[in-house]
Design a protein around this motif. Structure first.
Motif, mmCIF file in Angstrom:
data_model
loop_
_atom_site.group_PDB
_atom_site.id
_atom_site.type_symbol
_atom_site.label_atom_id
_atom_site.label_comp_id
_atom_site.label_asym_id
_atom_site.label_seq_id
_atom_site.Cartn_x
_atom_site.Cartn_y
_atom_site.Cartn_z
ATOM 1 N N ILE A 91 0.846 -1.321 0.009
ATOM 2 C CA ILE A 91 -0.081 -0.187 -0.053
ATOM 3 C C ILE A 91 0.823 1.220 -0.147
ATOM 4 C CG2 ILE A 91 -1.797 1.366 1.272
ATOM 5 C CD1 ILE A 91 -2.808 -1.122 2.453
ATOM 6 N N ALA A 92 0.397 2.150 -0.850
ATOM 7 C CA ALA A 92 1.167 3.522 -0.866
ATOM 8 C C ALA A 92 0.243 4.447 -0.971
ATOM 9 C CB ALA A 92 2.053 3.784 -2.285
ATOM 10 N N THR A 93 0.150 5.281 0.323
ATOM 11 C CA THR A 93 -0.754 6.276 0.611
ATOM 12 C C THR A 93 -0.409 7.490 1.492
ATOM 13 O OG1 THR A 93 -3.244 6.384 1.205
ATOM 14 C CG2 THR A 93 -1.890 4.802 2.352
ATOM 15 N N PRO A 94 -0.763 8.707 1.686
ATOM 16 C CA PRO A 94 -0.384 9.438 2.571
ATOM 17 C C PRO A 94 -1.121 9.307 3.918
ATOM 18 C CG PRO A 94 -1.986 10.649 1.088
ATOM 19 C CD PRO A 94 -1.747 9.129 0.447
ATOM 20 N N LEU A 95 -2.283 8.700 3.932
ATOM 21 C CA LEU A 95 -3.220 8.471 5.091
ATOM 22 C C LEU A 95 -3.595 6.995 5.224
ATOM 23 C CD1 LEU A 95 -4.633 9.823 7.526
ATOM 24 C CD2 LEU A 95 -6.386 10.460 6.245
ATOM 25 N N LEU A 96 -3.408 6.335 6.320
ATOM 26 C CA LEU A 96 -3.948 5.030 6.486
ATOM 27 C C LEU A 96 -4.722 4.815 7.756
ATOM 28 C CD1 LEU A 96 -4.037 2.024 5.446
ATOM 29 C CD2 LEU A 96 -1.967 1.804 6.697
ATOM 30 N N THR A 97 -5.949 4.292 7.709
ATOM 31 C CA THR A 97 -6.640 3.824 8.705
ATOM 32 C C THR A 97 -6.718 2.393 9.040
ATOM 33 O OG1 THR A 97 -8.697 4.431 8.169
ATOM 34 C CG2 THR A 97 -7.721 6.347 9.352
ATOM 35 N N VAL A 98 -6.664 1.756 9.878
ATOM 36 C CA VAL A 98 -6.828 0.333 10.069
ATOM 37 C C VAL A 98 -7.400 -0.220 11.407
ATOM 38 C CG1 VAL A 98 -5.691 -2.084 10.293
ATOM 39 C CG2 VAL A 98 -4.531 0.038 9.131
ATOM 40 N N GLU A 99 -8.643 -0.507 11.161
ATOM 41 C CA GLU A 99 -9.610 -1.049 12.373
ATOM 42 C C GLU A 99 -8.934 -2.311 13.039
ATOM 43 O OE1 GLU A 99 -13.976 0.209 11.214
ATOM 44 O OE2 GLU A 99 -13.582 -1.697 11.016
ATOM 45 N N GLU A 100 -9.370 -2.561 14.208
ATOM 46 C CA GLU A 100 -8.959 -3.780 14.915
ATOM 47 C C GLU A 100 -9.630 -5.049 14.214
ATOM 48 O OE1 GLU A 100 -9.389 -5.575 19.230
ATOM 49 O OE2 GLU A 100 -9.362 -3.636 19.124
ATOM 50 N N GLY A 101 -8.744 -6.006 13.971
ATOM 51 C CA GLY A 101 -9.288 -7.192 13.097
ATOM 52 C C GLY A 101 -8.882 -7.527 11.811
ATOM 53 N N VAL A 102 -8.319 -6.360 11.237
ATOM 54 C CA VAL A 102 -7.911 -6.374 9.982
ATOM 55 C C VAL A 102 -6.268 -7.203 9.769
ATOM 56 C CG1 VAL A 102 -6.835 -4.932 8.010
ATOM 57 C CG2 VAL A 102 -8.671 -4.350 9.369
ATOM 58 N N ILE A 103 -6.480 -7.834 8.719
ATOM 59 C CA ILE A 103 -5.260 -8.588 8.576
ATOM 60 C C ILE A 103 -4.508 -7.964 7.202
ATOM 61 C CG2 ILE A 103 -4.117 -10.723 7.656
ATOM 62 C CD1 ILE A 103 -6.568 -12.112 9.003
ATOM 63 N N PHE A 104 -3.240 -7.533 7.469
ATOM 64 C CA PHE A 104 -2.253 -6.833 6.562
ATOM 65 C C PHE A 104 -1.124 -7.545 6.536
ATOM 66 C CE2 PHE A 104 0.405 -3.031 5.594
ATOM 67 C CZ PHE A 104 0.426 -3.210 4.350
ATOM 68 N N ASN A 105 -0.705 -8.115 5.345
ATOM 69 C CA ASN A 105 0.622 -8.833 4.928
ATOM 70 C C ASN A 105 1.212 -7.921 3.727
ATOM 71 O OD1 ASN A 105 0.932 -10.691 7.261
ATOM 72 N ND2 ASN A 105 -0.992 -11.568 6.093
ATOM 73 N N GLY A 106 2.049 -7.071 3.944
ATOM 74 C CA GLY A 106 2.526 -6.658 2.869
ATOM 75 C C GLY A 106 3.555 -5.264 3.437
ATOM 76 N N SER A 107 3.845 -4.451 2.566
ATOM 77 C CA SER A 107 4.694 -3.247 2.901
ATOM 78 C C SER A 107 3.672 -2.103 2.898
ATOM 79 C CB SER A 107 5.925 -2.980 2.040
ATOM 80 O OG SER A 107 5.597 -2.834 0.790
ATOM 81 N N LEU A 108 4.035 -0.982 3.462
ATOM 82 C CA LEU A 108 3.403 0.260 3.506
ATOM 83 C C LEU A 108 4.460 1.516 3.317
ATOM 84 C CD1 LEU A 108 0.846 2.008 4.280
ATOM 85 C CD2 LEU A 108 1.561 1.992 6.404
ATOM 86 N N GLU A 109 3.941 2.337 2.409
ATOM 87 C CA GLU A 109 4.691 3.525 2.141
ATOM 88 C C GLU A 109 3.876 4.704 2.380
ATOM 89 O OE1 GLU A 109 7.255 5.561 -1.622
ATOM 90 O OE2 GLU A 109 6.135 3.533 -2.098
ATOM 91 N N MET A 110 4.195 5.251 2.957
ATOM 92 C CA MET A 110 3.501 6.762 3.390
ATOM 93 C C MET A 110 4.108 7.585 2.408
ATOM 94 S SD MET A 110 1.296 5.919 5.640
ATOM 95 C CE MET A 110 0.647 6.982 6.414
ATOM 96 N N VAL A 111 3.056 8.020 1.710
ATOM 97 C CA VAL A 111 3.715 9.198 0.457
ATOM 98 C C VAL A 111 3.101 10.546 0.946
ATOM 99 C CG1 VAL A 111 4.138 7.365 -1.116
ATOM 100 C CG2 VAL A 111 1.825 8.699 -1.023
ATOM 101 N N LYS A 112 3.696 11.560 0.537
ATOM 102 C CA LYS A 112 3.042 12.616 0.823
ATOM 103 C C LYS A 112 2.117 13.100 -0.039
ATOM 104 C CE LYS A 112 7.374 15.119 2.215
ATOM 105 N NZ LYS A 112 8.292 16.333 1.852
ATOM 106 N N ASN A 113 1.129 13.766 0.480
ATOM 107 C CA ASN A 113 -0.237 14.008 -0.138
ATOM 108 C C ASN A 113 0.122 14.925 -1.353
ATOM 109 O OD1 ASN A 113 -2.837 14.127 -0.721
ATOM 110 N ND2 ASN A 113 -3.670 14.766 1.011
ATOM 111 N N SER A 114 -0.549 14.915 -2.472
ATOM 112 C CA SER A 114 -0.143 15.756 -3.600
ATOM 113 C C SER A 114 -1.082 16.774 -3.386
ATOM 114 C CB SER A 114 -0.413 15.131 -4.827
ATOM 115 O OG SER A 114 -1.818 14.713 -5.010
#
Length: 121
Positions: A91-114
């Motif tokens: 996932i590449a995004t400037p803003l990420l919200t994750v609720e309890e109970g979510v499964i996420f296997n991967g990498s995260l890139e926090m990019v600046k908001n255009s």
């Protein structure tokens, strides 16, 4: 906090039990509750319900995911992962919200908001 979406705001819908394979490009809001394989691109919002299963490369403005996703996401504005979402990919995004109970296997890139274009008026 963003305002809740009204059903009337959704312009296209792929319901539970339906399948689609290919490229999807759209404006406004689309909701997927079925099986989708391919590529999705939009500057607007993609909603994936709990019964939605995507094997896709996704480039959108906003992604709201409650279903399953195998693939990569680039979101210009935000990604919301809502339980019981399952993500296998990056996932590449400037803003990420994750609720309890979510499964996420991967990498995260926090990019600046255009920067947004200047508003008229």
């Amino acid at each position: 906090m963003p305002t809740p979406l009204e059903k009337s705001d959704i312009k296209a819908f792929l319901g539970p039990g339906s399948q689609f394979e290919g490229k999807l490009a759209f404006t406004e809001i689309v909701r997927l509750d079925g099986l989708f394989r391919g590529e999705i691109s939009s500057k607007d919002t993609l909603i994936v319900g709990q019964t939605g299963e995507l094997q896709a490369e996704i480039k959108v403005g906003t992604l709201i995911l409650s279903g399953k996703l195998k693939g990569n996401v680039t979101a210009a504005a935000r990604v919301e992962l809502r339980a019981p979402a399952e993500v296998e990919g990056n996932i590449a995004t400037p803003l990420l919200t994750v609720e309890e109970g979510v499964i996420f296997n991967g990498s995260l890139e926090m990019v600046k908001n255009s920067p947004e274009p200047a508003k008229k008026g």
